[in-house]
Design a protein around this motif. Structure first.
Motif, mmCIF file in Angstrom:
data_model
loop_
_atom_site.group_PDB
_atom_site.id
_atom_site.type_symbol
_atom_site.label_atom_id
_atom_site.label_comp_id
_atom_site.label_asym_id
_atom_site.label_seq_id
_atom_site.Cartn_x
_atom_site.Cartn_y
_atom_site.Cartn_z
ATOM 1 N N VAL A 19 8.046 -7.928 -3.153
ATOM 2 C CA VAL A 19 7.027 -7.037 -3.696
ATOM 3 C C VAL A 19 6.688 -7.573 -5.082
ATOM 4 C CG1 VAL A 19 6.568 -4.697 -4.513
ATOM 5 C CG2 VAL A 19 7.824 -5.056 -2.375
ATOM 6 N N VAL A 20 5.409 -7.859 -5.298
ATOM 7 C CA VAL A 20 4.972 -8.422 -6.569
ATOM 8 C C VAL A 20 4.295 -7.327 -7.380
ATOM 9 C CG1 VAL A 20 3.592 -10.196 -7.696
ATOM 10 C CG2 VAL A 20 4.683 -10.682 -5.497
ATOM 11 N N LYS A 21 5.005 -6.910 -8.434
ATOM 12 C CA LYS A 21 4.493 -5.911 -9.371
ATOM 13 C C LYS A 21 5.286 -6.060 -10.658
ATOM 14 C CE LYS A 21 7.225 -1.836 -8.478
ATOM 15 N NZ LYS A 21 6.985 -0.596 -9.121
ATOM 16 N N ARG A 30 8.817 -10.027 -9.455
ATOM 17 C CA ARG A 30 9.250 -10.016 -8.052
ATOM 18 C C ARG A 30 10.348 -8.970 -7.852
ATOM 19 N NH1 ARG A 30 7.752 -14.173 -4.910
ATOM 20 N NH2 ARG A 30 9.669 -14.150 -3.708
ATOM 21 N N HIS A 31 10.175 -8.160 -6.824
ATOM 22 C CA HIS A 31 11.137 -7.127 -6.473
ATOM 23 C C HIS A 31 11.521 -7.278 -5.011
ATOM 24 C CE1 HIS A 31 9.083 -5.533 -9.996
ATOM 25 N NE2 HIS A 31 10.104 -4.711 -10.170
ATOM 26 N N SER A 96 4.541 -2.990 4.889
ATOM 27 C CA SER A 96 3.337 -2.192 5.092
ATOM 28 C C SER A 96 2.231 -2.576 4.108
ATOM 29 C CB SER A 96 3.670 -0.708 4.939
ATOM 30 O OG SER A 96 2.500 0.062 4.919
ATOM 31 N N ALA A 97 1.177 -3.193 4.627
ATOM 32 C CA ALA A 97 0.030 -3.548 3.777
ATOM 33 C C ALA A 97 -0.681 -2.306 3.237
ATOM 34 C CB ALA A 97 -0.930 -4.450 4.545
ATOM 35 N N PRO A 98 -0.851 -1.233 4.040
ATOM 36 C CA PRO A 98 -1.490 -0.041 3.478
ATOM 37 C C PRO A 98 -0.686 0.586 2.329
ATOM 38 C CG PRO A 98 -1.540 0.042 5.877
ATOM 39 C CD PRO A 98 -0.683 -1.120 5.495
ATOM 40 N N TYR A 105 0.294 -3.022 -5.381
ATOM 41 C CA TYR A 105 1.120 -4.225 -5.504
ATOM 42 C C TYR A 105 0.788 -5.125 -4.334
ATOM 43 C CZ TYR A 105 4.371 -2.007 -2.128
ATOM 44 O OH TYR A 105 4.927 -1.413 -1.037
ATOM 45 N N ARG A 106 1.232 -6.356 -4.404
ATOM 46 C CA ARG A 106 0.974 -7.269 -3.285
ATOM 47 C C ARG A 106 2.296 -7.758 -2.723
ATOM 48 N NH1 ARG A 106 1.303 -12.635 -4.185
ATOM 49 N NH2 ARG A 106 1.511 -13.316 -6.330
ATOM 50 N N LEU A 107 2.221 -8.281 -1.512
ATOM 51 C CA LEU A 107 3.403 -8.807 -0.837
ATOM 52 C C LEU A 107 3.363 -10.330 -0.882
ATOM 53 C CD1 LEU A 107 3.392 -6.434 2.260
ATOM 54 C CD2 LEU A 107 4.838 -6.281 0.229
ATOM 55 N N ASP A 108 4.489 -10.933 -1.226
ATOM 56 C CA ASP A 108 4.606 -12.392 -1.228
ATOM 57 C C ASP A 108 5.405 -12.788 0.008
ATOM 58 O OD1 ASP A 108 4.946 -15.065 -1.662
ATOM 59 O OD2 ASP A 108 5.995 -14.863 -3.564
#
Length: 178
Positions: A19-21, A30-31, A96-98, A105-108
């Protein structure tokens, strides 16, 4: 002439996306999921958060999953999955993209998948069509061009040349497939 050439490939999961936030305590972005939820009840209302850990400093942060929902509005099995920190539910919500879009946040997906190509080896210069069927274990956004370069061990330029020559046929242009 062999007309039934078929290759079965699979995109397998090798980890959950990061998780990028921004982290509130350090400069890390990065989380990773802690594998836990926080469930808080206030009367008949329920809040549920997915807990994340900063990869740099280890600080725990919360991603809202449900906010101020009536307890009765969540099906019992789902509520139980939150309360017991069900790994399948953690996996589902991490990917989950939604949920990512809702919480900005975005997913890497780097390093979260691998391509398995346990198929017979066919010569690429053979003009007989080869049908490649690809199954996905996870919703990783991977370009078909990338899968072809990995699967056939070719450069991107060579894959594009083979598509242009008609030796590789795709349902749409390679740039449109993600």
């Amino acid at each position: 002439m062999n007309t039934g050439r078929k290759a079965l490939w699979a995109v397998r999961e090798s980890g959950l996306p990061a998780v990028v936030k921004p982290c509130m305590d350090c400069s890390g972005t990065r989380h990773h999921p802690s594998g836990r939820f926080r469930v808080n009840a206030n009367g008949k209302l329920l809040d549920v958060w997915l807990l994340l850990c900063c990869a740099a400093c280890g600080r725990t942060s919360k991603v809202p999953v449900h906010e101020r929902v009536h307890v009765q509005s969540l099906e019992h099995a789902r509520r139980l999955a939150y309360e017991t920190n069900d790994p399948a539910m953690v996996r589902e919500l991490t990917m989950s993209a939604p949920l990512a879009a809702k919480n900005r946040y975005r997913l890497d997906w780097a390093g979260t998948w691998k391509l398995e190509t346990d198929t017979p080896v066919y010569p690429l210069d053979d003009l007989t069509p080869l049908r490649v069927l690809i199954s996905f274990e996870l919703p990783a956004p991977v370009r078909v061009e990338r899968l072809l370069t990995l699967g056939f061990g070719l450069s991107r330029a060579e894959v594009r040349r083979m598509v242009a020559d008609g030796r590789i046929r795709l349902p749409m242009a390679p740039g449109l497939l993600t």
